[in-house]
Design a protein around this motif. Structure first.
Motif: not given
Length: 248
Positions: A160-173
């Protein structure tokens, strides 16, 4: 790499199209997907009437069936070759916690795993996503890792991926499934001829959404990656069950 794509939003869905376009530069992609929105179809398989391919458009084939039908049909005779893996999505809307039991997106990936292929289900958390490219990047990066570290034979990934630009993701968990409260009540109504009809109520609010869950990761801007197992057996209970069944 040969990749079979499917979904439950239908073959014209923007998420599916974005993923097909993004992966086509790196793999041989074939899309076999429902001809219309089949969200919530779960793992239903059509047995009471024949399934038809109702439209073909380049790499896209539209099927008048469920997501499970699409993957089953593709692998068991529709395609002239076997895929290397199955990817379902990009779904419009998250598939978190209890959602996975109803999700056609997850079911399509599960069907691929049942039939012997590595599989991923991927969802964007928004029903009107603006940053589908982020989900495409996530899948590309996971595919690079999976080539070096194959999935166990009884496992799919639910992403599941937040609807954010790639540069604004906090990371992957890496996460576990959370859970919801029970669904809201049904909504009763009348059709134009006076017959009674019902709308299924919306999903319940988050219940188990603490640290480590998919809900928690998404709420903090992380991509949630949850390994799901195909074997639903409650192995820890087998011994106890054997003891009391022996007394029946």
């Amino acid at each position: 790499m040969r990749i079979l794509l499917s979904n439950d939003d239908g073959y014209q869905a923007a998420g599916l199209r974005a993923l097909a376009e993004g992966l086509s530069a790196h793999a041989e992609v074939t899309v076999v997907a429902p001809d219309r929105d089949r969200s919530g179809a779960s793992h239903s398989l059509t047995l009471s009437y024949p399934i038809r391919v109702v439209n073909e458009e380049g790499i896209y084939r539209a099927v008048d069936g469920t997501p499970t039908d699409c993957v089953h049909l593709a692998i068991n005779g529709l395609l002239e070759y076997e895929p290397d893996m199955v990817i379902s999505g990009i779904n419009h809307g998250a598939n978190l916690g209890d959602d996975v039991h109803y999700s056609g997106t997850v079911a399509a990936a599960m069907e691929g795993r049942f039939l012997g292929y590595p599989a991923i289900a991927v969802s964007n958390v928004s029903f009107q996503p603006k940053h589908l490219a982020t989900s495409v990047i996530v899948i590309k990066k996971l595919l690079l890792q999976l080539q070096q570290h194959p999935l166990p034979v009884d496992t799919i990934l639910n992403v599941n991926v937040p609807d954010l630009p790639w540069s604004e993701l906090a990371g992957m968990q890496v996460t576990r499934l959370g859970s919801r409260h029970k669904s809201e009540p049904i909504v009763a109504n009348r059709d134009p001829r006076g017959g009674r009809c019902y709308w299924i109520g919306p999903p319940g609010a988050e219940q188990d959404a603490g640290a480590g869950t998919d809900f928690y990761a998404l709420s903090r801007g992380f991509v949630s990656i949850t390994p799901l197992q195909v074997d639903m057996t409650q192995h820890a209970f087998i011994s106890e069950l054997q003891q009391w069944v022996a007394k029946v």
